[in-house]
Scaffold this motif. Sequence first.
Motif, PDB file in Angstrom:
ATOM      1  N   ALA A  35     -71.288  -6.484  19.315  1.00 26.98           N
ATOM      2  CA  ALA A  35     -71.502  -5.826  18.026  1.00 26.98           C
ATOM      3  C   ALA A  35     -70.706  -4.534  17.994  1.00 26.98           C
ATOM      4  CB  ALA A  35     -72.997  -5.545  17.838  1.00 26.98           C
ATOM      5  N   GLN A  36     -70.846  -3.808  16.876  1.00 23.70           N
ATOM      6  CA  GLN A  36     -70.272  -2.480  16.788  1.00 23.70           C
ATOM      7  C   GLN A  36     -71.146  -1.599  15.920  1.00 23.70           C
ATOM      8  OE1 GLN A  36     -66.318  -3.043  15.177  1.00 23.70           O
ATOM      9  NE2 GLN A  36     -67.033  -2.792  13.083  1.00 23.70           N
ATOM     10  N   LYS A  37     -71.065  -0.285  16.172  1.00 23.14           N
ATOM     11  CA  LYS A  37     -71.784   0.681  15.372  1.00 23.14           C
ATOM     12  C   LYS A  37     -71.034   0.914  14.056  1.00 23.14           C
ATOM     13  CE  LYS A  37     -73.198   3.218  19.546  1.00 23.14           C
ATOM     14  NZ  LYS A  37     -73.161   4.525  20.220  1.00 23.14           N
TER      15      LYS A  37
ATOM     16  N   VAL B 283     -70.242  -2.368  21.108  1.00 22.31           N
ATOM     17  CA  VAL B 283     -71.552  -2.454  21.753  1.00 22.31           C
ATOM     18  C   VAL B 283     -71.738  -3.858  22.318  1.00 22.31           C
ATOM     19  CG1 VAL B 283     -74.051  -2.313  21.395  1.00 22.31           C
ATOM     20  CG2 VAL B 283     -72.534  -0.764  20.154  1.00 22.31           C
TER      21      VAL B 283
ATOM     22  N   VAL C 216     -78.516  -2.495  26.218  1.00 23.34           N
ATOM     23  CA  VAL C 216     -77.451  -2.184  25.266  1.00 23.34           C
ATOM     24  C   VAL C 216     -76.417  -1.318  25.971  1.00 23.34           C
ATOM     25  CG1 VAL C 216     -76.842  -1.069  23.094  1.00 23.34           C
ATOM     26  CG2 VAL C 216     -78.980  -2.357  23.270  1.00 23.34           C
TER      27      VAL C 216
ATOM     28  N   ALA D  33     -73.068   0.793  25.484  1.00 14.45           N
ATOM     29  CA  ALA D  33     -72.236   1.464  24.484  1.00 14.45           C
ATOM     30  C   ALA D  33     -71.720   2.759  25.082  1.00 14.45           C
ATOM     31  CB  ALA D  33     -73.047   1.733  23.216  1.00 14.45           C
TER      32      ALA D  33
ATOM     33  N   PRO E 241     -77.413   4.403  21.756  1.00 16.05           N
ATOM     34  CA  PRO E 241     -77.813   4.400  20.347  1.00 16.05           C
ATOM     35  C   PRO E 241     -79.240   4.919  20.170  1.00 16.05           C
ATOM     36  CG  PRO E 241     -77.911   2.184  21.234  1.00 16.05           C
ATOM     37  CD  PRO E 241     -77.300   3.047  22.304  1.00 16.05           C
TER      38      PRO E 241
ATOM     39  N   THR F 187     -80.382   3.191  14.562  1.00 18.07           N
ATOM     40  CA  THR F 187     -78.984   2.775  14.575  1.00 18.07           C
ATOM     41  C   THR F 187     -78.868   1.295  14.213  1.00 18.07           C
ATOM     42  OG1 THR F 187     -78.447   4.379  16.299  1.00 18.07           O
ATOM     43  CG2 THR F 187     -76.908   2.555  15.996  1.00 18.07           C
TER      44      THR F 187
ATOM     45  N   LEU G 226     -76.597  -2.052  14.201  1.00 14.64           N
ATOM     46  CA  LEU G 226     -75.481  -2.666  14.914  1.00 14.64           C
ATOM     47  C   LEU G 226     -75.005  -3.877  14.132  1.00 14.64           C
ATOM     48  CD1 LEU G 226     -76.976  -2.598  18.540  1.00 14.64           C
ATOM     49  CD2 LEU G 226     -75.588  -0.833  17.411  1.00 14.64           C
ATOM     50  N   GLN G 227     -73.712  -3.932  13.837  1.00 15.17           N
ATOM     51  CA  GLN G 227     -73.117  -5.050  13.127  1.00 15.17           C
ATOM     52  C   GLN G 227     -72.624  -6.077  14.141  1.00 15.17           C
ATOM     53  OE1 GLN G 227     -73.156  -5.242   9.792  1.00 15.17           O
ATOM     54  NE2 GLN G 227     -73.998  -3.163   9.525  1.00 15.17           N
TER      55      GLN G 227
ATOM     56  N   GLU H  82     -76.777  -8.289  11.300  1.00 20.71           N
ATOM     57  CA  GLU H  82     -76.991  -6.988  11.907  1.00 20.71           C
ATOM     58  C   GLU H  82     -78.354  -6.904  12.560  1.00 20.71           C
ATOM     59  OE1 GLU H  82     -76.411  -4.567   8.395  1.00 20.71           O
ATOM     60  OE2 GLU H  82     -78.590  -4.375   8.116  1.00 20.71           O
TER      61      GLU H  82
END
Length: 342
Positions: A70-72, A78, A95, A97, A101, A105, A107-108, A114
Amino acid sequence: MKLSDFDYTLPEQLIARYPLPERSASRLLCLDGATGALAHRQFTDIVDLLSERDLLVFNNTRVLAARLFAQKSTGGKVEVLIERVVDPQHAIAQVRASKSPKAGTVLQLEAGGEVTVTGRLGEFYQLQTDNDWFALMAEQGHMPLPPYFERDDEKADEERYQTVYAKQPGAVAAPTAGLHFDQPLLQCLRDKGVRMAEVTLHVGAGTFQPVRVEDIREHQMHSEWYQLNDEVVQAVAETKASGGRVIAVGTTSVRTLESASRSGHLESGASDTNIFIYPGYRFRIVDAMITNFHLPQSTLLMLVSAFSGRDHILNAYHEAIAREYRFFSYGDAMFLTPGANA
């Protein structure tokens, strides 16, 4: 009892990062825990080492595709490794990163959807999704290969990082001693009359967490969920009564049987366990075990040392290194009998 007492040096080339073409083609190092004597055999020889009075106990957990990327919102990458699915919308996870986080937060996920970080639970994070965790893992999850593989998961791992008898989804690491069994070998054992039983222990991501204290008695084990039914209890009782051996396939089966017998006798049911087995432990149920080679300074190395004796285990590992056995999850196996103090 010190962490350094369970150390050894492994040449990197002996880490088995890929499985052999055939599951049962591995080697089998047999250790007599009473004497320390070693015998070098093939895994298929397990048929000759068992009798019709013996009971093999397998862990039928099934590994989830528990690694998600994922990403922020800031674009930071992430990696999420599910530890446990609490319910369809809630999970506990590791997690990774660049910056931890905070609660709230979002996460996509890389393939859509998400998840939201809702809090911390020790070293783990609490995550929530409006989707379904099992659906998300089925759609875009990756097999959670151990970090020492130092490679990405591949299509073949979807099948090879599962036992052929895996049934109950919930693990994020394979019960790797069982990876050596294929259906023809299981049939040979049945034809001989060897009895079989299944328990479930969902191996957690914490199995890869290092021991960070020098006095191992201060180590806090991660918790894992297990279950065994009345048929297993009956099979164990009948095996003991007939003079047979209860042989655990893997340390997860060992932990299940020993956790379920803490009252003094084996009990069916489901529960969490954080049992930590290290030298000095007295085994109640397990008479022999099949296991892989374990990482230096790991709780699993401590467990097998408790069973067959630390000196005997470390000597066996040194011999295995000298003979270039393959180590860890996709590596070779050992057949252990108890030492004098087990």
